[in-house]
Design a protein around this motif. Structure first.
Motif, mmCIF file in Angstrom:
data_model
loop_
_atom_site.group_PDB
_atom_site.id
_atom_site.type_symbol
_atom_site.label_atom_id
_atom_site.label_comp_id
_atom_site.label_asym_id
_atom_site.label_seq_id
_atom_site.Cartn_x
_atom_site.Cartn_y
_atom_site.Cartn_z
ATOM 1 N N SER A 116 0.835 -1.210 0.000
ATOM 2 C CA SER A 116 0.000 0.000 0.000
ATOM 3 C C SER A 116 0.866 1.255 0.000
ATOM 4 N N LEU A 117 1.875 1.238 0.862
ATOM 5 C CA LEU A 117 2.749 2.418 0.953
ATOM 6 C C LEU A 117 3.514 2.594 -0.349
ATOM 7 N N GLU A 118 3.974 1.471 -0.895
ATOM 8 C CA GLU A 118 4.722 1.525 -2.151
ATOM 9 C C GLU A 118 3.867 2.193 -3.240
ATOM 10 N N LEU A 119 2.591 1.795 -3.308
ATOM 11 C CA LEU A 119 1.705 2.374 -4.324
ATOM 12 C C LEU A 119 1.500 3.868 -4.075
ATOM 13 N N LEU A 120 1.364 4.227 -2.796
ATOM 14 C CA LEU A 120 1.174 5.639 -2.478
ATOM 15 C C LEU A 120 2.414 6.446 -2.887
ATOM 16 N N PHE A 121 3.601 5.893 -2.629
ATOM 17 C CA PHE A 121 4.833 6.578 -3.017
ATOM 18 C C PHE A 121 4.912 6.728 -4.531
ATOM 19 N N MET A 122 4.517 5.666 -5.240
ATOM 20 C CA MET A 122 4.550 5.733 -6.700
ATOM 21 C C MET A 122 3.725 6.909 -7.190
ATOM 22 N N VAL A 123 2.534 7.043 -6.595
ATOM 23 C CA VAL A 123 1.616 8.088 -7.033
ATOM 24 C C VAL A 123 2.173 9.468 -6.684
ATOM 25 N N ILE A 124 2.760 9.575 -5.499
ATOM 26 C CA ILE A 124 3.279 10.883 -5.082
ATOM 27 C C ILE A 124 4.502 11.269 -5.905
ATOM 28 N N ILE A 125 5.407 10.307 -6.097
ATOM 29 C CA ILE A 125 6.621 10.593 -6.879
ATOM 30 C C ILE A 125 6.267 10.834 -8.341
ATOM 31 N N GLY A 126 5.358 10.034 -8.855
ATOM 32 C CA GLY A 126 4.995 10.152 -10.270
ATOM 33 C C GLY A 126 4.231 11.425 -10.545
ATOM 34 N N GLY A 127 3.383 11.801 -9.621
ATOM 35 C CA GLY A 127 2.579 12.998 -9.822
ATOM 36 C C GLY A 127 1.132 12.711 -9.498
ATOM 37 N N LEU A 128 0.598 13.404 -8.490
ATOM 38 C CA LEU A 128 -0.806 13.216 -8.132
ATOM 39 C C LEU A 128 -1.672 13.760 -9.256
ATOM 40 N N GLY A 129 -2.683 13.019 -9.631
ATOM 41 C CA GLY A 129 -3.582 13.490 -10.667
ATOM 42 C C GLY A 129 -2.971 13.426 -12.047
ATOM 43 N N ILE A 141 11.854 17.674 -2.802
ATOM 44 C CA ILE A 141 12.189 19.065 -2.481
ATOM 45 C C ILE A 141 12.211 19.894 -3.766
ATOM 46 N N LYS A 142 12.858 19.334 -4.802
ATOM 47 C CA LYS A 142 12.999 20.069 -6.054
ATOM 48 C C LYS A 142 11.660 20.191 -6.779
ATOM 49 N N GLU A 143 10.863 19.155 -6.732
ATOM 50 C CA GLU A 143 9.599 19.194 -7.463
ATOM 51 C C GLU A 143 8.525 18.426 -6.689
ATOM 52 N N PRO A 144 7.855 19.106 -5.785
ATOM 53 C CA PRO A 144 6.882 18.403 -4.938
ATOM 54 C C PRO A 144 5.728 17.789 -5.735
ATOM 55 N N HIS A 145 5.535 18.230 -6.959
ATOM 56 C CA HIS A 145 4.405 17.696 -7.724
ATOM 57 C C HIS A 145 4.782 16.488 -8.554
ATOM 58 N N GLY A 146 5.994 16.021 -8.420
ATOM 59 C CA GLY A 146 6.369 14.753 -9.041
ATOM 60 C C GLY A 146 6.818 14.876 -10.482
ATOM 61 N N PHE A 147 7.081 13.710 -11.042
ATOM 62 C CA PHE A 147 7.612 13.655 -12.393
ATOM 63 C C PHE A 147 6.657 14.244 -13.418
ATOM 64 N N ALA A 148 5.360 14.059 -13.209
ATOM 65 C CA ALA A 148 4.384 14.539 -14.192
ATOM 66 C C ALA A 148 4.536 16.050 -14.378
ATOM 67 N N ARG A 149 4.741 16.739 -13.263
ATOM 68 C CA ARG A 149 4.903 18.191 -13.319
ATOM 69 C C ARG A 149 6.209 18.545 -14.042
ATOM 70 N N LEU A 150 7.274 17.796 -13.739
ATOM 71 C CA LEU A 150 8.556 18.035 -14.412
ATOM 72 C C LEU A 150 8.376 17.928 -15.913
ATOM 73 N N ILE A 151 7.613 16.920 -16.331
ATOM 74 C CA ILE A 151 7.447 16.708 -17.758
ATOM 75 C C ILE A 151 6.636 17.830 -18.380
#
Lengths: 441, 375
Positions: free
Chosen positions: B286-299, B351-361
């Motif tokens: 469960s935590l792993e999935l939550l981390f994936m979503v947070i790191i990848g980008g919520l929404g 720290i660098k991008e709290p919105h995750g990879f999706a935002r970076l992209i």
């Protein structure tokens, strides 16, 4: 900017180059993967075992120059006792070396369950010495599984035999209460069906008590034991669960000499953290105990004297270290046996499987290997992938393990029907056509 | 230069509302799908590098696809509807065990009523989908508290689901068909006479399911329902005032999310593991999935894929690279290094991008559109 980009480029080329150059290995090598765990809650038990395995393979390379001249190539992969990591490690290592993995040895019943089907498809034997699935003793169905020297059903039977002996006979078991404190995983659950059969036969009351992974929280379980007052508690624990169980037993004043651990709950790291509280605690022995034998002298001479040892010299001869070298020895002897038939060259898993299935170690051969006093003869066949069903009981006196019983032999008349029944179910479920063992050579 | 939309005119509303309005994106996606559906299986069939062994398929791509699917499910609930959930592992388990029960036949004796509910073993595909529906049902049930409680309190309520189902699948032998060890084996993957066995076949099966589900999810979040979820996420009172029913919006989010997670769980068990125990779906999952979503980008649907790849592949890479380079490090040092580097990477990224990879992209995309003449 440009210099950073260039540095990155150089790094990338270096990484890429390393990735490409890796497969270029010597051809006369037998690859053996080692799935180990030196981190996490089970590391206290995983590390000494892995050290024994590594040291024995190094001994074969250093002393004999390999198995009949075929050098052993090893690679370790950290599983952390986690099933998914174990599967990843297996996939990473299974096709390394000139002929792929000779066999695999996961040291986890959970990983064994996950790999049973995969190893059969990849034709790589899976050696589970003293653990794994008990029904895989039946080699007709489980062609690639080898639960050598004892399954959990053998262990359960030996434990009850010892309890009966302490009580003064099997008839005294009637009406007694025996609890099983087990690690709540396939490992801990495996002995339950056998203990149920035994409970029915001898008329004792059997209560299984699960402990959740990793087993540091056992307060409620020991409260239940205090209320229920079982005559004996069998401990099927691993890692920190073992020492925690002993400490909790002391906390509720349950006598330690009424606790009998399985052979995975009877090593030095299981008792030393509990200090004096552990005195009197008993455990089964997977044949061998602690102590040094001629094989250890060779390891000290050929491996440690050259500075290639993997642990502190003081730890050579501990219970799990000895289990590691025993396990490695059986694998090496299986390869040697297979070389008789397939030639002195690196062998495939399928060929090593033949060696395992036809492996016979007599007393004389065991003495030759330097394991005299550690092991009894082993004879593996198609219908019996276990090879031997002996065990003893040892007791911790606060400083060391003392052997307190004679040899027991697990009662095959009780185990065999259960093996036949459960393995037949597996065969039906997986649509496996059992081999005819009479026709195997 | 290459990534510029000048000259791409949209003549219809449909074109304007397309999922990928920019032509370059469509081409990139087509190439990616082409590689995934044709390139990878071809390379794997002919054993061309890097597919010389099954490792990449079995140990990387297969778990990546399935976990990405589960991450999409989690993202719908957490990222789109704003309901923090720590029960994703439990919903995966429900999908897996329901599918297992349905595929092996269900028998519930109701002695006091004088009959028994008996369902014959169902085909694998039906079992997997029904497993998803069972998870959706459980999701709705455990979503009801979300109508009253929010944020971290809801996370705790979903944690209850995690612990309850962990307990149920471990302790109630009925779920495991009374298997002595508590470990169950997946049935043969028989799809209308076509048996899926080899890694390539398994990969294609998962790829097909993930592609279909991802397209459905993407369209769902773009449509009416998705907008309701996002309105609830951004400000639930305002959403209610403009006429969105929180009951309907929240429970549909729970249902859709749990359905996708349940299907992912069934695939994880049937296609990837083959034999499993409840620990495969523990709180760690469960935590792993939550981390994936947070790191990848919520929404973000694409963020789910990137997050899954990051959480799954980076630790493996960190573990493999020292051995490949031939560094004389012991396995335990490598493992400790892996934890240290991976942990620092996550901190640094957040720290660098709290919105995750999706935002970076999306930032990257904006910059590319203007490049080389930014203003």
């Amino acid at each position: 900017m440009a210099s950073i980009a260039r540095r990155l480029l150089i790094l990338a080329t270096a990484l890429g180059g390393a990735a490409l150059s890796a497969p270029a290995a010597a051809q006369n090598e037998q690859f053996i993967p080692i799935l180990s765990y030196r981190t996490g809650p089970y590391a206290v038990n995983g590390a000494p075992y892995a050290n024994g395995v590594v040291d024995y393979y190094n001994l074969i390379n250093e002393r004999d120059g390999g198995i009949n001249g075929v050098k052993i190539l090893i690679e370790e992969c950290e599983t952390g006792y986690a099933t998914d990591k174990g599967v990843e490690c297996y996939e990473r290592l299974k096709s390394k070396g000139p002929t792929g993995a000779a066999f695999i040895n996961p040291l986890s019943t959970g990983i064994t369950f996950a790999l049973t089907e995969k190893t059969a498809a990849d034709k790589i034997p899976i050696i589970t010495m003293g653990y794994g699935r008990a029904d895989s003793k039946n080699g007709a169905v489980f062609a690639y599984n080898f639960p050598l020297l004892g399954t959990y059903w053998s262990a359960a039977d030996i434990a009850i035999q010892h309890v009966a002996k302490e009580l003064g006979g099997f008839d005294k078991l009637k009406g007694k209460k025996i609890s099983l404190l087990y690690h709540d995983s396939p490992y801990g659950k495996e002995p339950i069906p056998m203990l149920q059969v035994l409970a029915q036969k001898y008329g004792f009351e059997f209560t299984p008590i699960p402990v959740t992974h990793p087993g540091v929280e056992q307060k409620s379980q020991w409260l239940a034991i205090r209320q229920h007052r079982p005559d004996y508690v069998l401990v099927w624990g691993w890692g920190v669960m073992n020492s925690t169980a002993i400490k909790e037993a002391a906390a509720v004043a349950y006598p330690r000499d009424k606790m009998i651990g399985v052979w995975w709950s009877g090593a030095e790291p299981d008792v030393t953290p509990a200090g004096d509280q552990a005195s009197g605690y008993k455990s089964l022995m997977l044949q061998h105990g602690a102590g040094k034998f001629p094989a250890h002298a060779d390891i000290e001479k050929y491996v440690y004297a050259k500075g290639k040892g993997s642990t502190e010299p003081g730890k050579i001869g501990e219970v799990l270290y000895n289990r590691g070298i025993t396990n490695a020895m059986l694998g090496v002897e299986a390869i040697r046996k297979a070389q008789e038939k397939f030639g002195k060259q690196p062998l495939t898993g399928e060929q090593v499987r033949w060696g395992l299935e036809n492996l016979i170690l007599t007393d004389a051969r065991i003495k030759e290997l330097g394991f005299e006093g550690m092991l009894k003869p082993v004879s593996i066949s198609c219908s019996d992938h276990e090879g031997a069903r002996y065990g003893r009981v040892q007791q911790w006196d606060g400083k060391g393990w003392k052997v307190i019983s004679d040899w027991y032999t697990a009662d095959e008349s009780l185990i065999e029907p259960l093996v036949a029944d459960v393995s037949a179910k597996y065969a039906a479920e997986k649509k496996i056509k059992p081999r005819d063992c009479a026709k195997e050579t | 230069m290459l990534y510029r939309e000048a000259g791409q005119f949209k003549a219809t509303y449909a074109e304007d509302m397309a999922i990928f309005p920019i032509r370059q994106d469509r081409i990139a996606l087509a190439v990616l799908l082409g590689i995934a559906f044709i390139g990878v299986p071809l390379l794997a069939t002919f054993r061309i590098w890097p597919f010389g062994t099954d490792y990449l398929l079995w140990a990387i791509l297969l778990p990546f696809l399935i976990l990405a699917l589960a991450a999409i499910g989690t993202n719908i609930l957490v990222g789109y509807c704003g309901q923090i959930s720590l029960g994703s592992g439990a919903f995966m388990a429900i999908g897996a065990y329901s599918a297992y029960k349905l595929a092996t036949g269900v028998h519930i004796p109701l002695a006091w009523l004088g009959f028994a509910i008996a369902i014959p073993p169902l085909p694998v595909l039906a079992s997997i989908l029904l497993g998803g529906f069972m998870a959706a049902g459980a999701g709705i049930l455990f979503g009801i508290p979300s109508l009253r409680i929010k944020g971290l309190y809801l996370a705790v309520a979903t944690l209850a689901a995690q612990f309850f189902f962990d307990w149920a699948f471990l302790r109630l032998p009925w779920f495991t068909n009374y298997a002595p060890s508590g470990s169950v084996n997946a049935p043969e993957l028989d799809f209308f006479g076509m048996v899926v066995r080899s890694p390539v076949e398994r990969y294609l099966l998962c790829l097909a399911v993930v592609t279909v589900m991802a397209v459905l999810a993407k369209n769902l979040v773009r449509g009416n329902l998705g907008r309701q979820w996002m309105a609830i996420r951004d400000m639930d009172i305002a959403a209610e005032l403009i006429g969105i029913r929180p009951l309907y919006a929240k429970l549909t989010a729970f249902a859709v999310s749990s359905f996708i997670i349940g299907v992912a769980g069934a695939l994880w068990a049937f296609v990837y593991l083959g034999s499993w125990e409840p620990l495969a779906f523990s709180i760690d999952r469960s935590l792993e999935l939550l981390f994936m979503v947070i790191i990848g980008g919520l929404g973000s649907i694409m963020g789910s894929f990137i997050g899954a790849a990051f959480i799954l592949i980076v630790p493996i890479m960190l573990n493999v690279i020292p051995t490949k380079l031939g560094l004389p490090l012991s396995t335990q040092t490598i493992t400790h290094l892996q934890f240290i580097i991976f942990g620092s990477l996550i901190c640094y990224l957040l720290i660098k991008e709290p919105h995750g990879f999706a935002r970076l992209i999306s930032i990257g995309k904006e910059k590319l559109r203007l490049w080389p003449f930014p203003y």
